[in-house]
Structure formats: structure tokens, C-alpha cells
Write an enzyme that holds these catalytic residues in place. Structure first.
Site, PDB file in Angstrom:
ATOM      1  N   ASP A  63      43.384  21.844  36.805  1.00  0.00           N
ATOM      2  CA  ASP A  63      44.833  21.932  36.672  1.00  0.00           C
ATOM      3  C   ASP A  63      45.108  23.013  35.612  1.00  0.00           C
ATOM      4  OD1 ASP A  63      47.632  21.142  36.538  1.00  0.00           O
ATOM      5  OD2 ASP A  63      47.102  20.176  34.642  1.00  0.00           O
TER       6      ASP A  63
ATOM      7  N   ASP B 174      48.742  23.614  33.622  1.00  0.00           N
ATOM      8  CA  ASP B 174      49.633  23.235  32.520  1.00  0.00           C
ATOM      9  C   ASP B 174      49.204  21.913  31.902  1.00  0.00           C
ATOM     10  OD1 ASP B 174      51.509  25.443  32.658  1.00  0.00           O
ATOM     11  OD2 ASP B 174      51.979  24.650  34.639  1.00  0.00           O
TER      12      ASP B 174
ATOM     13  N   ASN C 121      52.389  32.806  36.598  1.00  0.00           N
ATOM     14  CA  ASN C 121      52.115  32.154  35.307  1.00  0.00           C
ATOM     15  C   ASN C 121      50.612  31.957  35.101  1.00  0.00           C
ATOM     16  OD1 ASN C 121      54.877  31.926  35.162  1.00  0.00           O
ATOM     17  ND2 ASN C 121      54.924  29.740  35.664  1.00  0.00           N
TER      18      ASN C 121
HETATM   19  C1  XBP Z   1      53.063  21.697  35.782  1.00  0.00           C
HETATM   20  C2  XBP Z   1      54.387  21.844  36.410  1.00  0.00           C
HETATM   21  C3  XBP Z   1      55.037  23.171  36.461  1.00  0.00           C
HETATM   22  C4  XBP Z   1      55.384  23.746  35.107  1.00  0.00           C
HETATM   23  C5  XBP Z   1      56.427  24.838  35.211  1.00  0.00           C
HETATM   24  O1  XBP Z   1      52.080  22.165  36.668  1.00  0.00           O
HETATM   25  O2  XBP Z   1      54.925  20.881  36.911  1.00  0.00           O
HETATM   26  O3  XBP Z   1      56.230  23.014  37.197  1.00  0.00           O
HETATM   27  O4  XBP Z   1      55.938  22.736  34.268  1.00  0.00           O
HETATM   28  O5  XBP Z   1      56.021  25.869  36.049  1.00  0.00           O
HETATM   29  P1  XBP Z   1      50.499  21.738  36.565  1.00  0.00           P
HETATM   30  P2  XBP Z   1      57.007  26.481  37.153  1.00  0.00           P
HETATM   31  O6  XBP Z   1      50.285  20.686  35.523  1.00  0.00           O
HETATM   32  O7  XBP Z   1      50.178  21.278  37.963  1.00  0.00           O
HETATM   33  O8  XBP Z   1      49.762  23.029  36.210  1.00  0.00           O
HETATM   34  O9  XBP Z   1      58.350  26.646  36.513  1.00  0.00           O
HETATM   35  O10 XBP Z   1      56.389  27.808  37.524  1.00  0.00           O
HETATM   36  O11 XBP Z   1      57.031  25.504  38.305  1.00  0.00           O
HETATM   37 MG    MG Z   2      49.077  19.514  34.215  1.00  0.00          MG
END
Ligand code: XBP
Ligand code: MG
Length: 268
Positions: free
Chosen positions: A10, A12, A129
Site C-alpha cells: 500500500d 499512503d 502521487n
Molecule cells: C489512501 C487514500 C487516498 C489518499 C488521497 O490510499 O484513500 O485517497 O488519501 O489520494 P492508500 P487521492 O492507503 O490505498 O494508498 O486524493 O489521490 O485519492
Molecule cells: Mg494506506
């Protein structure tokens, strides 16, 4: 039971603590640039993380504040515009060096590469990102370390649906039991579990205290140097630094004890 072939990360919260000081800041600046008086504080943003995907999160936050505005005909276009601006602001923060990888992430990536374990990404965030984060934390060649980067709108249903994991597995011609997923959140864990992938949860800033039943391991990070990770692995207390050999051993134990899938065809 299979050997560990790939680690699916993953992004974020797992590769880096991007949410509070990255995505949240970028959302708030995009709102302000658009003349909106919306502001997501740290606590409210934590609640909003239950809605995965930035456009979906904006739509949800807007509907709560202003249901009529959020259902107006031009709302989808305004959400797209806000989100495009937010992505520009977020990648600028990353380029300015405001986001570091979590401790142990670079070590594990390099170790897995040396050990011949394939790497992939399964994330809800926007592809730009991910590219920016990898480039600015690990260098321009780091994108090529990942055989598949499954991100954003490439699948119709975002986490907690398993679609992004299934997409990555299909692209890499791997079975769920060939892999380990590393996640930090309930929707992410649910997605990996629904795809049938043994999962290590590395708790982060917004990770809830409980949950994660059925995880292969739940730790407070990967550990780095003498700042060892602590938590539970295979149902027992564990402390140390997670490397490719650690994951391979846990994966071996976890897949050995996994009952065959209901629709598995017996061989031999
Ligand atoms: C986390 C999310 C993302 C980010 C924001 O993704 O839910 O939406 O918060 O990014 P993960 P965007 O943990 O699966 O990496 O604004 O580009 O959606
Ligand atoms: Mg995450």
C-alpha cells in the site's frame, strides 16, 4: 503452501505518513484556492479516511456540509477541478521534500530486490502521487523497482473492495498465496484480505487501535536500526526489523496453515 514471490505495498500510511501533513494539507489548500471556507482538521480528516479516494472524500465531505450543492449538476466537474488542484499541491509538497518514507521501508525494498522477491503497489491514491513519492524519496530509478503499480481509478471499486489487489495479481500472473500485502488501514486490510493475500499491518498515525483479525502480523512499523518494530506475528509477540527473510518465514507459516479454497480442485 508456496514460496514468497512478491510483496505488494500500500502507499499512503504504509510507505510514508502522507495523510495528515500531505494529502490533508493539499485538500485544504485546494479548498481555499477555490474560495471555499472548508477546512479538514486532523481529527475530522481521520474520520474522512473511511472514505477511500480523494474525489470520493471531497464528495462525501461536501454532501455533509451542503447536500443541495453536492447534488447539483455541476458538482462532479467541480469535484474533478478541486481534486486536480489538490494533486498538483500534494505533489509539490512531496517534491519539496516534505514527506519521508517510514523507517525501514527503503531497507525492506532493497532487501527484497536483492532476495529476488518481486515488488508491486496496490493503492487508492492517484498514480501521479505514487510516482512523485517514489521519485523524490528513492530516486528516479525507483519506479522501475515495481513490476506493477496499481493505483487510483484503474479499477472501478476502490478499497475496501479487493479489485486493486486482484488487478495487480492478474498483471503479475500471481496467486494470492504467492504474495504478502503490507497495509496500514482498515479499508486497506479488508481489501487485501478479501483478495486472499496474507497481510502485514504496520500501524501508523491514523491506524485504529483494534481490529485486523486474521492478519499475518500487526506491528508498529517495519523497524530500523535499534528502533525495532514491536507487535504480534503469527499470533505471538514479536520484536525486530522486518526484512525479506522475515516475511518469507511468516508467509510460509501462514500459507501452510491456510485451508484450501472451497473451489480448489484436488490434484494427484
Ligand atoms: C489512501 C487514500 C487516498 C489518499 C488521497 O490510499 O484513500 O485517497 O488519501 O489520494 P492508500 P487521492 O492507503 O490505498 O494508498 O486524493 O489521490 O485519492
Ligand atoms: Mg494506506
Amino acid at each position: 503452501m508456496t514460496a514468497l514471490a512478491a510483496i505488494i505495498f500500500d502507499v499512503d500510511g504504509t510507505l510514508a505518513e502522507t495523510e495528515r501533513d500531505g494529502h490533508r494539507v493539499a485538500f485544504n489548500r485546494a479548498f481555499s484556492d477555490a474560495g471555499l471556507d472548508w477546512h479538514w482538521d486532523e481529527t475530522e480528516y481521520g474520520r474522512l479516511l473511511a472514505v477511500t479516494g480523494g474525489k470520493e472524500r471531497i464528495a462525501h465531505g461536501w454532501a455533509r456540509r451542503d447536500p443541495a450543492g453536492a447534488s447539483a449538476p455541476d458538482a462532479p466537474r467541480r469535484i474533478q477541478d478541486l481534486h486536480r488542484r489538490k494533486t498538483t499541491l500534494y505533489t509539490s509538497l512531496v517534491e519539496a521534500g516534505r514527506i519521508d518514507l517510514r523507517p525501514g521501508v527503503e531497507r525492506l525494498l532493497r532487501d527484497a530486490r536483492s532476495a529476488g522477491v518481486r515488488l508491486a503497489i496496490a493503492t487508492t491514491t492517484t498514480p501521479a502521487n505514487v510516482e512523485s513519492l517514489l521519485h523524490h524519496t528513492l530516486g528516479p530509478s525507483a519506479l522501475s523497482w515495481f513490476e506493477c503499480i496499481g493505483a487510483g481509478d484503474i479499477v472501478a471499486r476502490k478499497k475496501p473492495a479487493p479489485d486493486i489487489y486482484r488487478h495487480v495479481l492478474a498483471r503479475m500472473s500471481l496467486a494470492p498465496a504467492d504474495c504478502v500485502a503490507i497495509e496500514d488501514s482498515e479499508p486497506g486490510f479488508a481489501a487485501a484480505q478479501a483478495a486472499g493475500i496474507p497481510t502485514l499491518v504496520t500501524r501508523g498515525h491514523y491506524t485504529p487501535a483494534g481490529g485486523f483479525e486474521g492478519a499475518m502480523a500487526v506491528l508498529d512499523g517495519l523497524g530500523e536500526g535499534d528502533r525495532h518494530a514491536t507487535g504480534m506475528a503469527l499470533g505471538r509477540s514479536w520484536q525486530g526489523n522486518v526484512d525479506a527473510a522475515t516475511l518469507a518465514a511468516w508467509h510460509y507459516a501462514a500459507t501452510r496453515s491456510t485451508p484450501p479454497a472451497e473451489n480448489a480442485v484436488p490434484t494427484g
